[in-house]
Design a protein around this motif. Structure first.
Motif, PDB file in Angstrom:
ATOM      1  N   UNK A  74      13.159   3.479   6.616  1.00  0.00           N
ATOM      2  CA  UNK A  74      12.532   2.476   5.752  1.00  0.00           C
ATOM      3  C   UNK A  74      12.967   2.633   4.295  1.00  0.00           C
ATOM      4  N   UNK A  75      13.141   1.491   3.647  1.00  0.00           N
ATOM      5  CA  UNK A  75      13.332   1.507   2.194  1.00  0.00           C
ATOM      6  C   UNK A  75      12.359   0.531   1.563  1.00  0.00           C
ATOM      7  N   UNK A  76      11.937   0.832   0.347  1.00  0.00           N
ATOM      8  CA  UNK A  76      11.042  -0.078  -0.357  1.00  0.00           C
ATOM      9  C   UNK A  76      11.804  -1.214  -1.012  1.00  0.00           C
ATOM     10  N   UNK A 117       6.137  11.380   0.332  1.00  0.00           N
ATOM     11  CA  UNK A 117       6.055  11.661   1.756  1.00  0.00           C
ATOM     12  C   UNK A 117       5.099  12.790   2.084  1.00  0.00           C
ATOM     13  N   UNK A 118       4.725  13.565   1.077  1.00  0.00           N
ATOM     14  CA  UNK A 118       3.914  14.743   1.375  1.00  0.00           C
ATOM     15  C   UNK A 118       2.533  14.388   1.925  1.00  0.00           C
ATOM     16  N   UNK A 159       4.949   2.866   2.332  1.00  0.00           N
ATOM     17  CA  UNK A 159       4.675   4.087   3.088  1.00  0.00           C
ATOM     18  C   UNK A 159       3.490   3.931   4.036  1.00  0.00           C
ATOM     19  N   UNK A 160       2.700   2.881   3.835  1.00  0.00           N
ATOM     20  CA  UNK A 160       1.651   2.573   4.797  1.00  0.00           C
ATOM     21  C   UNK A 160       2.303   2.171   6.120  1.00  0.00           C
ATOM     22  N   UNK A 161       3.352   1.314   6.023  1.00  0.00           N
ATOM     23  CA  UNK A 161       4.121   0.941   7.220  1.00  0.00           C
ATOM     24  C   UNK A 161       4.640   2.178   7.924  1.00  0.00           C
ATOM     25  N   UNK A 162       5.305   3.034   7.136  1.00  0.00           N
ATOM     26  CA  UNK A 162       5.958   4.208   7.715  1.00  0.00           C
ATOM     27  C   UNK A 162       4.933   5.111   8.405  1.00  0.00           C
ATOM     28  N   UNK A 216       0.867  -1.174   0.000  1.00  0.00           N
ATOM     29  CA  UNK A 216       0.000   0.000   0.000  1.00  0.00           C
ATOM     30  C   UNK A 216       0.907   1.228   0.000  1.00  0.00           C
ATOM     31  N   UNK A 217       0.754   2.067  -0.972  1.00  0.00           N
ATOM     32  CA  UNK A 217       1.592   3.257  -1.118  1.00  0.00           C
ATOM     33  C   UNK A 217       3.085   2.902  -1.146  1.00  0.00           C
ATOM     34  N   UNK A 218       3.526   2.403  -2.270  1.00  0.00           N
ATOM     35  CA  UNK A 218       4.882   1.847  -2.378  1.00  0.00           C
ATOM     36  C   UNK A 218       5.993   2.874  -2.146  1.00  0.00           C
ATOM     37  N   UNK A 219       7.109   2.345  -1.649  1.00  0.00           N
ATOM     38  CA  UNK A 219       8.304   3.181  -1.462  1.00  0.00           C
ATOM     39  C   UNK A 219       9.385   2.734  -2.449  1.00  0.00           C
ATOM     40  N   UNK A 220       8.942   2.155  -3.545  1.00  0.00           N
ATOM     41  CA  UNK A 220       9.880   1.702  -4.573  1.00  0.00           C
ATOM     42  C   UNK A 220       9.116   1.658  -5.884  1.00  0.00           C
TER      43      UNK A 220
END
Lengths: 461, 447
Positions: A339-341, A398-399, A377-380, A17-21
């Motif tokens: 965190x990194x994706x 991140x916004x 980014x859901x985790x974060x 959910x809401x990827x960071x990669x």
């Protein structure tokens, strides 16, 4: 708005959910743009190529040229060999690059196209080159794709042709902006060391406006230089995730010793970069670098009380995040969520363990933070809801979190889609660190001003 | 120089896709697959389906595939919402190697379960990507089972990237919408309730048109798909007319609804003063109701008066400038030609990614002698003809912007990145202002 994230953390197994990669091919495309007169080629459906060009264009605000095999239903049943052969013929006939850099996609990987054999049996004009990298989108991330394409460059181009290694250094800069690549080159030049940097997107993805249309801007690593990298004395791989595999291959194929360093973000990592150069080439650190370092230390002491003890959350690509974590710690900040994706320990890759590396950095400073590779980014956002922070650092995505939680936000990384100029300016080296300090303190102090009661609103901070 | 060479040459195979008005007799070739090895500006089936469906604000949009397809489409459309914002989240099954080998059905089912538990949506749209088509996941079956299990609509969108171009994606989206629309028995005969198709509420455009129609006494039942929600989409058959703005993406849905539910449709366009006024009159005349007709005339008169002074001012400043157009569909291209004329600008080059033959015919009728018309252009062609025809301005999307800038040519985004509504009378002024502010910026003096 966009506060669809719950505080309660539950185990998830059904995807992101809401990827960071994002996926490998875009990294390969970006790397290939760092070769002079190279046309990246996407072997898959035309949508992939279109998306990657769009995404890169939004980040760099530059034209991004890349061709596609334009897969149709037929190609995915009978294989994409005919498409690639036609593409190779057309690309050289019309776009006339020196190099065509083919990367695969999830589609061509799954149907199992054998790219080397297809290239071998294609008509490639005299003096032109086709290189390739396998970049299955279902493994790793865009960083893996970048790494794979750089490996492809070494594999196809670099050769050891001299008996004695030359007094020159190979620099593999990693997935960073052209502004960073310029800064790194500036440092090596200041040291008076001959270097070969590849890939090098400076002069390509930050090319000047001249009023003329140029298919291949002047920048980029030259093919003969990448070839000559096989004769260099040492390779410095900046960032283990994006650069170490290529350096490793260069050592194995051409006997060039590799040295894997952090992406030179912050004072410590930049020191290490300079030390590595000095040791490798018995050079004195020039006054210019001493002065820059001194200025940075001066700035850090002038401002340290703004940062001390402030909690930060950061996310992004592993090499950049590792460098940033170290720098934030040296500023007295507490990176409590990191965190990194990009997943750690990708199949076939030799890169290290993100979580372990960050945890080690944190534990030296006595911080017990949440760390995750392969996160989203859901985790974060959930972490931040459970342990609020004073600052968020990451790419444009991140916004949403910054707005939902009302946290000061500093944009660093890829992609940045809602601000400009960032790709021209460095975050690496001492000067890059100064810029980071300016951005971070600007964000924190703007917030202090915004939130200050009338009587606490101060002129001097 | 390589550049010059690239610009001089046009693929032999591409020649049928380009024509200059007044020079050729035959029709422009279009709606074909792109050439392998081309730097095509086109996107894929998934892209087409996603942009059409994404504005449904309260749905979970779950992309079944590796991460990329979901990353690149995360909240890029600029469609505004009047309430729910779940559509701005990015959901992906994030398929990994083991899923590709053993199949992704289990992970998909799990993803739906988790998302339903978390967000309680009434509608989950599951997009198929390239790889799903190849590994053979049975999307239908998984969605059907999930639908039954959770008692909600879980609809598969058959949008594997390689099965065609963006137009095929529009079709896939319309097919998914058709599954959603079911007659609910409250069909009100000959009411003044309409559906508004092919507006995605970029910068709030749907709201402007809804307001106009309300003033005519016409109720917009639901817009497809700008600022739409599950419950209202389901009631689509209550309308007595479908008005189609973006024909490229929605004409198929309109035709199907006429076929299945006997709801007639009208092609309209709210881009530019001329087309906006004409469309309001066309809508009014459909209802054959004197009060609606009178209201339409009054609205046109009033709104035109409000904007005319501005438009005249811009026209004076912009007179004699030349524009190039490269947009997604033919419908928008046609309106743009007229809209440019309203502000004194001639169109010298015009192309689309997915225009249809009849649209190209209309374009050809509208443009001046010597204008270049092209289908599925690549950057070299765009540059070549912009330079050759002396264009001062390009209208396009994300990828075209820096191409124009590098040539020292002004640019406006008529796609997802638009920042002001460009529909209706107010949109016509916004359009003129945007054109003016880019064309007349002092930055071009330094090029």
């Amino acid at each position: 708005m966009l506060d669809c994230t719950s505080k309660e953390i539950r185990k998830r197994a059904g995807g992101a959910i809401n990827p960071a990669k994002t996926c490998q091919p875009i990294g390969a495309m970006y790397a290939a743009l760092g070769i002079h007169k190279c046309l990246p080629h996407s072997h898959g459906s035309q949508g992939c190529c279109s998306y990657h060009r769009m995404h890169l264009t939004r980040h760099f605000r530059e034209p991004v040229m890349a061709s596609t095999s334009s897969f149709t239903e037929g190609a995915s049943v009978f294989g994409g060999s005919a498409n690639l052969k036609t593409a190779i013929k057309n690309v050289f006939a019309i776009y006339n690059p020196d190099v065509m850099a083919v990367h695969t996609t999830c589609l061509s990987e799954t149907i199992g196209d054998d790219i080397p054999s297809i290239i071998k049996t294609s008509e490639v004009p005299e003096g032109k080159l086709v290189i390739h990298a396998n970049t299955p989108s279902y493994q790793g991330s865009h960083i893996t794709g970048f790494s794979n394409m750089v490996k492809g460059m070494v594999n196809y181009l670099s050769r050891a042709t001299t008996e004695v290694k030359k007094e020159q250094v190979n620099i593999i800069p990693g997935f960073v902006n052209p502004g960073d690549m310029r800064e790194i080159k500036g440092i090596v030049e200041a040291m008076g060391i001959k270097y070969i940097m590849f890939p090098d997107t400076s002069g390509v993805m930050d090319s000047p406006l001249t009023g003329r249309s140029v298919m291949y801007p002047g920048g980029g690593a030259k093919v003969e230089d990448i070839a000559d990298a096989g004769n260099s004395k040492i390779t410095l791989a900046l960032g283990s995730y994006a650069s170490s595999d290529a350096a490793h291959l260069l050592e194995r194929n051409c006997g060039v010793p590799e040295m894997v360093l952090k992406t030179p973000i912050g004072i410590k990592a930049t020191d290490q970069f300079l030390m590595a150069l000095r040791q490798g080439f018995v050079k004195k650190i020039p006054y210019q670098m001493e002065e820059e370092r001194g200025q940075l230390v001066d700035i850090l002491t002038d401002t340290h009380y703004h940062f001390h003890g402030k909690k930060a959350a950061l996310f992004g690509d592993p090499d950049v995040v590792i460098g940033l974590t170290e720098f934030l710690l040296s500023m007295g900040m507490k990176p409590v969520h990191v965190l990194t994706g990009t997943p750690g320990g990708v199949i076939g890759a030799t890169v290290g363990d993100f979580e372990k590396e960050i945890k080690e950095l944190l534990s030296i400073s006595g911080i017990d933070g949440r760390v995750k590779a392969g996160g989203d980014l859901f985790d974060l956002h959930q972490w931040i809801k459970n342990e609020p922070v004073d600052l968020l650092i990451g790419n444009t995505y991140g916004k949403y979190i910054a707005r939902a939680e009302d946290i000061p936000f500093v944009r660093v990384g890829f992609p940045i889609l809602d601000r400009s100029v960032h790709s021209y300016l460095p975050i690496v080296g001492y000067r890059g660190a100064m810029r980071l300090v300016e951005m971070i303190s600007g964000a924190l102090l703007d917030r202090a001003d915004r939130d200050a009661a009338e009587e606490d609103f101060e002129l001097v901070m | 120089m390589a550049t010059a060479k690239a610009a001089d040459l046009v693929f032999e195979e591409r020649k049928d896709f380009i024509m200059t008005k007044g020079k050729q007799k035959k029709n422009l070739k279009c709606d074909s697959d792109s050439l392998a090895g081309c730097v095509s500006q086109r996107a894929c089936v998934y892209c087409g389906a996603r942009v059409v469906l994404n504005p449904i604000t309260d749905a979970v949009h779950l992309v079944h595939g590796p991460i990329g397809c979901s990353s690149y489409t995360w909240d890029i459309r600029g469609s505004l919402t009047s309430g729910p914002d779940l559509y701005r989240f990015s959901f992906s099954t994030d398929l990994k190697e083991e899923d590709v080998i053993f199949g992704g059905e289990k992970k998909l089912a799990l993803a739906i379960d988790e998302l339903v538990e978390k967000y309680h949506p009434k509608l989950v749209l599951v997009y198929s990507t390239c790889i799903v088509g190849v590994i053979g996941d049975d999307l239908e079956a998984v969605c059907k089972a999930a639908s039954k299990k959770h008692g909600i609509e879980v609809i598969p969108v058959q949008s594997s990237g390689f099965i065609g171009n963006k137009s095929a994606g529009y079709r896939a989206a319309c097919d998914a919408l058709l599954r959603l629309i079911k007659p609910d028995g409250i069909r009100l005969k000959k009411t003044s309730s309409i559906n508004y198709l092919g507006d995605f509420n970029l910068a709030g455009e749907v709201w402007i048109i809804k307001n106009y129609l309300r003033r005519l006494g016409i109720h917009v039942n639901v817009a497809f798909t700008g600022d739409s929600r599950f419950e209202t989409l389901k009631t689509a058959t209550r309308a007595s007319l479908n008005m189609v703005q973006c024909a490229g993406s929605m004409i198929y849905l309109a035709q199907k609804m006429e076929e299945i539910y006997q709801i007639p449709y009208l092609n309209i366009s709210f881009l530019g003063l001329e087309d906006t006024a004409a469309s309001l009159r066309k809508t009014a005349s459909f209802f054959n109701d004197e009060s609606i007709t009178a209201s339409a005339e009054e609205l046109i008169k009033k709104e035109t008066a409000v904007v005319m002074e501005d438009i005249r001012w811009y026209k004076e400043k912009l007179q004699g400038k030349k524009a190039a157009i490269y947009v997604g569909g033919g419908f928008k291209a046609i309106s743009l030609i007229k809209q440019f004329r309203e502000i004194g600008i001639d169109v010298v080059m015009i192309g689309t990614q997915t225009g249809r033959e009849e649209e190209y015919q209309t374009i050809n009728d509208l443009v001046d002698e010597g204008a270049v018309v092209l289908d599925d252009a690549n950057p070299s062609e765009l540059e070549k003809f912009m330079v050759e025809k002396g264009a001062h301005l390009l209208v396009g999307g994300v990828k075209e912007r820096p191409l124009a800038y590098k040539l020292g040519v002004a640019f406006i985004d008529h796609n997802h990145d638009r920042k002001h509504p460009l529909s209706g009378f107010v949109g016509a002024v916004n359009f003129a202002r945007e054109v003016y502010s880019t064309l007349c910026s002092p930055v071009w003096k330094y090029v």
